[in-house]
Structures are given as C-alpha cells and as structure tokens.
Write a protein that holds these residues in place. Structure first.
Motif: not given
Length: 350
Positions: A292-293, A334-335, A338-342
C-alpha cells in the motif's frame, strides 16, 4: 578440530551476500564443541566477542566480514524416538534441513508438519524463530531440545515452556538483563530438536490460499500429503527460490494491533488485510501494508522488494547487507508515516 580462516559466506546465507568469516569451525557432533573449547586458541578467539552460531543462514543479513568466531552447525541425524497413543516423538540434528525433515516425516507416515513445508533453514534454527506458516507454529509441535552453553560448555535440555515461545520469538532471541533472566541470545548452541506429531491427525485449514485450493480441486478434506503439495505450490508461486534470487523469506513480522487500532485503520483503508486473533488482538498483513505504501518492485541499490510479494526483500545481484538494511529502514519509515505501525524485521543483522 580445525578452525578454517577467511571462509567465504556467500553460499552460507540465503541472501547471497558476499562476505567472509575471519574464523569458522564446523560443528558436526556435540563433542566437536568440547574439543574446540579445549583448544587454547578458543579463549583468544572468543575473548572480545562471543561466537556467532550459524545454521542455514536463511534468516540473516550480513553487513560485512564476520569477526566473531563462526560456529557452523552441521549436526545430522533423524530418528523416531517412540510412538505412543499421543503421537510420534521425532528427533532431528540441528544441522538437518527443515524442509527435508518435513518430507521425511511424511514419507514415514507421520503427519503434522505439512503446513510448515518449504520454510528455509535448518532444524536448529526453527525454535529460535518459532517458525510458522498457514496456522501452525513450531511451538504447536515442539517437545524439547538439547543445547550447549557456550560459556561453560555444559549441556542442557529445554521444554516448550522454558523456550518462552512467542510470535517469531523465543528465549534464544533475548539477551539476559540480569542474573535471573534466562535470555539465551548468543549464549547457546542448539544441537538436537524433538517434535511430537499428534494423534489423531487433523488438517489445519482456514487460510484463504488453502480455501481457494479446496474450491479449485473440489477436495474439502485433504490428507496430509495433499496439504503438503498445496502449500509447496502456494509458496513457490509467491516466494522466490533463494537458489535463483537471494532472499531471506518474509522480512518483516506481521504486526498485531488492538481492535480499536484496527477499526481506525479500516476507516481510512477499508481493504487492509487483517486477521482476528484468539487473544482479542488483530494481526495485520505486513506485505499488504508495504504494498500500500508503493514499495513492491522498488529498491535501494541492488536490494529490492519482490514484485510478487512485498513482504520479501531480494538481492537483485551484488546487493550488500548495507543496501538491504537501508531498504528495510526506508520501508519501516513509510509504513509508520502512513499507518502509525512500526514493522519489526525477522532476520538477524550482523
């Protein structure tokens, strides 16, 4: 015991990264480590840096020549210890090829490992990573293991509880924080692993890829060999063969979030691939997040993201470990933005 010097490691890591081990010892029997420790040169080699245990190198990114003494685990052997009403208790040497063990157990008529087919690496590495695929993790079949303490030379045995299994995690991936902590990272060499393949056998299904296979074939009750063949076909269609394109399989762990976090992401990204977990959390597909990124097919230098599966980073030819690490960090950024996920990498970086 002969310690080899300046040993090329390109053939010993599935990324195919060019590097050398300053010193390498091949451990083909438990007594080999004892002989090595008895050599006066051992103390000099490990005084500054603990030895590095190397299995199949399928979960490894090498960023330069390896200075610590490399212990290449090549302990072989497979046997049935006993058959009981509960199942088949199987033992394998840590140097055995994991997929070869899966094939061998099926050939003997002992099902239970078929969902773990084609996972690269050795038997000794399987509990370190708590390998898993298609609804089965090593801990679901694990009985016990034997290992050697690299500091004292003592041999010991661990059961499942003592291994501290988690999602792609175990006690072998953690350093001790104090004298009471049982972290064994860098402190143990696994020599043998025992697995209990349960009776009665039941197929583990439920994944979308397997449901498609059942629909395509009209077979809703596959036997163990059929399930093995399906999973091999699925993995070969999705993942590159390390013998052709260097890679370490899935590079990132699938992150887990709370239901509230998942609902927030779905509100923004309705197509996000997610799986509810028994403990109430929700697992997200890391490959979907990376795709998605916009990373699929892109790269840094000679390291790239596989065109067919964004979760896999590949060596397009001549990639360095530094390029792989740089690419991984760029994807993580990038992730997160965009998603706030590490995203957490699976391979060990040395």
């Amino acid at each position: 015991m002969i310690v080899e010097k300046q040993v090329p490691l390109q053939a010993h890591n599935s990324f195919g990264i060019v590097a050398k081990a300053h010193h390498l010892a091949r451990i083909r029997h438990e007594d080999d480590l004892a002989a090595l420790r008895a050599d006066p040169a051992w103390a000099a080699l490990v005084r500054e840096q603990p030895p590095f245990v190397l299995g199949g190198g399928s979960n490894l990114v090498i960023t330069g020549d390896v200075k610590p003494l490399v212990l290449k685990v090549e302990i072989a052997g497979k046997r049935l210890i006993e058959e009981t009403p509960r199942g088949w208790l199987v033992e394998a040497g840590a140097g055995e090829n994991w997929h070869g063990l899966v094939q061998w157990t099926l050939e003997q008529g002992w099902p239970g490992l078929e969902n773990l087919a084609l996972i690269p690496g050795t038997v000794g590495a399987s509990p370190v990573q708590n390998i898993g695929a298609y609804g089965v993790e090593l801990q679901d079949r694990f009985h016990s293991l034997d290992a050697i303490d690299l500091r004292s030379g003592e041999r010991f045995t661990l059961d499942a509880a003592q291994c501290g299994f988690g999602y792609r995690d175990s006690v072998f991936k953690h350093l001790p924080t104090d004298a009471r902590d049982f972290g064994l990272a860098g402190r143990a060499l696994i020599t043998r692993v025992r697995l209990l393949l349960p009776k009665p056998w039941k197929p583990v299904l439920g994944y979308a890829d397997l449901e498609r296979k059942m629909a395509e074939t009209g077979n809703s009750a596959p036997d163990a060999r059929t399930l093995f063949d399906w999973i091999c076909a699925i993995r070969r269609a999705k993942l590159p063969d390390p013998a052709v394109i260097g890679n370490a399989g899935s590079f990132f762990k699938n992150p887990t979030v709370t239901p509230e976090q998942c609902a927030d992401i779905i509100a923004r990204e309705p197509k996000v691939v997610h799986y509810p977990m028994p403990d109430g959390t929700v697992k997200l597909a890391a490959g979907w997040l990376i795709d998605a990124c916009g990373w699929k097919g892109r790269g840094v230098g000679n390291a790239g993201v596989y065109e067919k599966q964004a979760l896999v980073l590949v060596n397009r030819g001549g990639a360095t470990g530094g390029e792989v690490v740089t690419l991984a960090k760029a994807i993580q950024t990038s992730v997160y933005e965009r998603f706030g996920i590490r995203l957490e990498p699976e391979p060990v970086v040395i």
